[in-house]
Design an enzyme around this catalytic site. Sequence first.
Site, PDB file in Angstrom:
ATOM      1  N   ARG A   1      36.828  -4.035 -25.612  1.00  8.01           N
ATOM      2  CA  ARG A   1      36.238  -2.708 -25.762  1.00  8.01           C
ATOM      3  C   ARG A   1      36.618  -2.342 -27.214  1.00  8.01           C
ATOM      4  O   ARG A   1      35.529  -1.636 -27.804  1.00  8.01           O
ATOM      5  CB  ARG A   1      36.893  -1.569 -24.814  1.00  8.01           C
ATOM      6  CG  ARG A   1      36.599  -1.997 -23.306  1.00  8.01           C
ATOM      7  CD  ARG A   1      37.589  -1.402 -22.416  1.00  8.01           C
ATOM      8  NE  ARG A   1      36.960  -1.479 -21.078  1.00  8.01           N
ATOM      9  CZ  ARG A   1      38.048  -1.580 -19.903  1.00  8.01           C
ATOM     10  NH1 ARG A   1      39.242  -1.165 -20.225  1.00  8.01           N
ATOM     11  NH2 ARG A   1      37.632  -1.956 -18.727  1.00  8.01           N
TER      12      ARG A   1
ATOM     13  N   ASP B   1      47.288  16.833 -46.084  1.00  7.27           N
ATOM     14  CA  ASP B   1      46.677  17.713 -46.915  1.00  7.27           C
ATOM     15  C   ASP B   1      47.665  18.967 -46.785  1.00  7.27           C
ATOM     16  O   ASP B   1      48.779  18.765 -46.325  1.00  7.27           O
ATOM     17  CB  ASP B   1      45.334  18.126 -46.426  1.00  7.27           C
ATOM     18  CG  ASP B   1      45.155  18.958 -45.328  1.00  7.27           C
ATOM     19  OD1 ASP B   1      46.169  19.170 -44.553  1.00  7.27           O
ATOM     20  OD2 ASP B   1      44.119  19.589 -44.929  1.00  7.27           O
ATOM     21  N   HIS B   2      47.483  19.968 -47.331  1.00  5.31           N
ATOM     22  CA  HIS B   2      48.310  21.287 -47.540  1.00  5.31           C
ATOM     23  C   HIS B   2      48.690  21.729 -46.265  1.00  5.31           C
ATOM     24  O   HIS B   2      49.872  22.181 -46.028  1.00  5.31           O
ATOM     25  CB  HIS B   2      47.724  22.426 -48.245  1.00  5.31           C
ATOM     26  CG  HIS B   2      46.272  22.791 -47.734  1.00  5.31           C
ATOM     27  ND1 HIS B   2      45.206  22.029 -48.066  1.00  5.31           N
ATOM     28  CD2 HIS B   2      45.951  23.722 -47.225  1.00  5.31           C
ATOM     29  CE1 HIS B   2      44.241  22.475 -47.532  1.00  5.31           C
ATOM     30  NE2 HIS B   2      44.464  23.601 -47.033  1.00  5.31           N
TER      31      HIS B   2
ATOM     32  N   HIS C   1      45.995   0.653 -25.281  1.00  7.59           N
ATOM     33  CA  HIS C   1      44.607   0.398 -24.994  1.00  7.59           C
ATOM     34  C   HIS C   1      43.657   0.322 -26.347  1.00  7.59           C
ATOM     35  O   HIS C   1      42.764  -0.411 -26.303  1.00  7.59           O
ATOM     36  CB  HIS C   1      44.130   1.499 -24.242  1.00  7.59           C
ATOM     37  CG  HIS C   1      44.578   1.749 -22.937  1.00  7.59           C
ATOM     38  ND1 HIS C   1      43.985   2.424 -21.848  1.00  7.59           N
ATOM     39  CD2 HIS C   1      45.927   1.462 -22.397  1.00  7.59           C
ATOM     40  CE1 HIS C   1      45.118   2.184 -20.644  1.00  7.59           C
ATOM     41  NE2 HIS C   1      45.805   1.653 -21.092  1.00  7.59           N
ATOM     42  N   ASN C   2      43.976   0.932 -27.260  1.00  9.88           N
ATOM     43  CA  ASN C   2      42.770   1.107 -28.529  1.00  9.88           C
ATOM     44  C   ASN C   2      43.476   0.399 -29.599  1.00  9.88           C
ATOM     45  O   ASN C   2      42.779   0.186 -30.687  1.00  9.88           O
ATOM     46  CB  ASN C   2      42.750   2.709 -28.855  1.00  9.88           C
ATOM     47  CG  ASN C   2      42.485   3.659 -27.998  1.00  9.88           C
ATOM     48  OD1 ASN C   2      43.080   4.516 -27.725  1.00  9.88           O
ATOM     49  ND2 ASN C   2      41.532   3.136 -26.904  1.00  9.88           N
TER      50      ASN C   2
ATOM     51  N   ARG D   1      40.559  -6.902 -21.529  1.00 13.52           N
ATOM     52  CA  ARG D   1      39.602  -5.771 -21.297  1.00 13.52           C
ATOM     53  C   ARG D   1      39.759  -4.802 -22.576  1.00 13.52           C
ATOM     54  O   ARG D   1      38.528  -4.070 -23.028  1.00 13.52           O
ATOM     55  CB  ARG D   1      39.774  -5.187 -20.103  1.00 13.52           C
ATOM     56  CG  ARG D   1      40.734  -4.368 -19.977  1.00 13.52           C
ATOM     57  CD  ARG D   1      41.113  -3.780 -18.462  1.00 13.52           C
ATOM     58  NE  ARG D   1      42.205  -2.931 -18.276  1.00 13.52           N
ATOM     59  CZ  ARG D   1      43.417  -3.317 -18.189  1.00 13.52           C
ATOM     60  NH1 ARG D   1      43.810  -4.455 -18.552  1.00 13.52           N
ATOM     61  NH2 ARG D   1      44.462  -2.482 -17.950  1.00 13.52           N
ATOM     62  N   HIS D   2      40.874  -4.622 -23.117  1.00 16.03           N
ATOM     63  CA  HIS D   2      41.213  -3.507 -24.081  1.00 16.03           C
ATOM     64  C   HIS D   2      40.686  -4.196 -25.410  1.00 16.03           C
ATOM     65  O   HIS D   2      39.851  -3.626 -26.408  1.00 16.03           O
ATOM     66  CB  HIS D   2      42.613  -3.160 -24.243  1.00 16.03           C
ATOM     67  CG  HIS D   2      43.170  -2.294 -23.180  1.00 16.03           C
ATOM     68  ND1 HIS D   2      42.395  -1.323 -22.614  1.00 16.03           N
ATOM     69  CD2 HIS D   2      44.126  -2.527 -22.585  1.00 16.03           C
ATOM     70  CE1 HIS D   2      43.104  -0.687 -21.438  1.00 16.03           C
ATOM     71  NE2 HIS D   2      44.133  -1.541 -21.518  1.00 16.03           N
TER      72      HIS D   2
ATOM     73  N   CYS E   1      47.027  16.612 -41.063  1.00 14.26           N
ATOM     74  CA  CYS E   1      46.166  18.013 -41.588  1.00 14.26           C
ATOM     75  C   CYS E   1      46.783  18.964 -40.798  1.00 14.26           C
ATOM     76  O   CYS E   1      47.510  19.117 -39.865  1.00 14.26           O
ATOM     77  CB  CYS E   1      44.783  17.640 -41.939  1.00 14.26           C
ATOM     78  SG  CYS E   1      43.603  17.646 -40.261  1.00 14.26           S
TER      79      CYS E   1
ATOM     80  N   GLY F   1      40.231  17.046 -38.838  1.00 12.77           N
ATOM     81  CA  GLY F   1      39.499  16.604 -40.069  1.00 12.77           C
ATOM     82  C   GLY F   1      39.974  15.232 -40.831  1.00 12.77           C
ATOM     83  O   GLY F   1      39.046  14.390 -41.002  1.00 12.77           O
TER      84      GLY F   1
ATOM     85  N   THR G   1      45.112  20.573 -38.379  1.00 14.91           N
ATOM     86  CA  THR G   1      44.546  20.456 -36.884  1.00 14.91           C
ATOM     87  C   THR G   1      44.819  18.899 -36.666  1.00 14.91           C
ATOM     88  O   THR G   1      44.855  18.396 -35.410  1.00 14.91           O
ATOM     89  CB  THR G   1      43.284  20.765 -36.728  1.00 14.91           C
ATOM     90  OG1 THR G   1      42.469  20.168 -37.488  1.00 14.91           O
ATOM     91  CG2 THR G   1      42.982  22.228 -36.705  1.00 14.91           C
ATOM     92  N   GLY G   2      44.720  18.090 -37.668  1.00 14.77           N
ATOM     93  CA  GLY G   2      44.670  16.623 -37.352  1.00 14.77           C
ATOM     94  C   GLY G   2      43.331  16.217 -37.142  1.00 14.77           C
ATOM     95  O   GLY G   2      42.971  15.156 -37.231  1.00 14.77           O
TER      96      GLY G   2
HETATM   97  C1  RB5 Z   1      42.765  23.403 -44.128  1.00 12.79           C
HETATM   98  O1  RB5 Z   1      42.701  24.663 -44.110  1.00 12.79           O
HETATM   99  C2  RB5 Z   1      42.333  22.784 -42.780  1.00 12.79           C
HETATM  100  O2  RB5 Z   1      40.752  23.130 -42.628  1.00 12.79           O
HETATM  101  C3  RB5 Z   1      42.646  21.315 -42.675  1.00 12.79           C
HETATM  102  O3  RB5 Z   1      43.944  21.118 -42.920  1.00 12.79           O
HETATM  103  C4  RB5 Z   1      42.375  20.778 -41.489  1.00 12.79           C
HETATM  104  O4  RB5 Z   1      43.056  21.383 -40.275  1.00 12.79           O
HETATM  105  C5  RB5 Z   1      40.831  20.208 -41.167  1.00 12.79           C
HETATM  106  O5  RB5 Z   1      40.663  19.670 -40.168  1.00 12.79           O
END
Ligand code: RB5
Length: 142
Positions: A136, A7-8, A97-98, A132-133, A64, A69, A66-67
Amino acid sequence: MIAIACDHGGYVLKQEIMKHLQKRGLEYQDFGCDSEEPVDYPIYARKVTDAITGGSCDRGILICGTGIGISIAANKVHGIRAALCTDCFTAEATRQHNDANILALGGRVVGPGLALKIVDTFLDTPFSNAERHQRRIDLIEP
Ligand code: RB5
């Protein structure tokens, strides 16, 4: 083939990652977005999960701000295991593992230097194939 989208909040880091993939000679498909204009991250998560579940790509990278959402959105899809990583230890472990098939990154969390090392670790680490992995993983989605 690697599917990549953002995203942006992840646009600037995605440009760095795509340059890096090109330098490494790794094939990728860019599913947007194409600027820092605000967009809705679930739409871009779905483009990458569709590419993986449809079989045109085998790994994905989603970015995104934070990564968080974009990884929550991706993980709603059957067959998707998206791992939000902020360090190389977890990037390695989630492959071993995953058998994670998507790496999620926060463009406002990790700088480009660390992010590229996380990307390399994720792409270069195989699943352990340990019983085991696998057991799971199978229990996540019966
Ligand atoms: C956008 O502002 C922000 O919410 C998005 O990029 C992300 O961090 C959401 O989890």
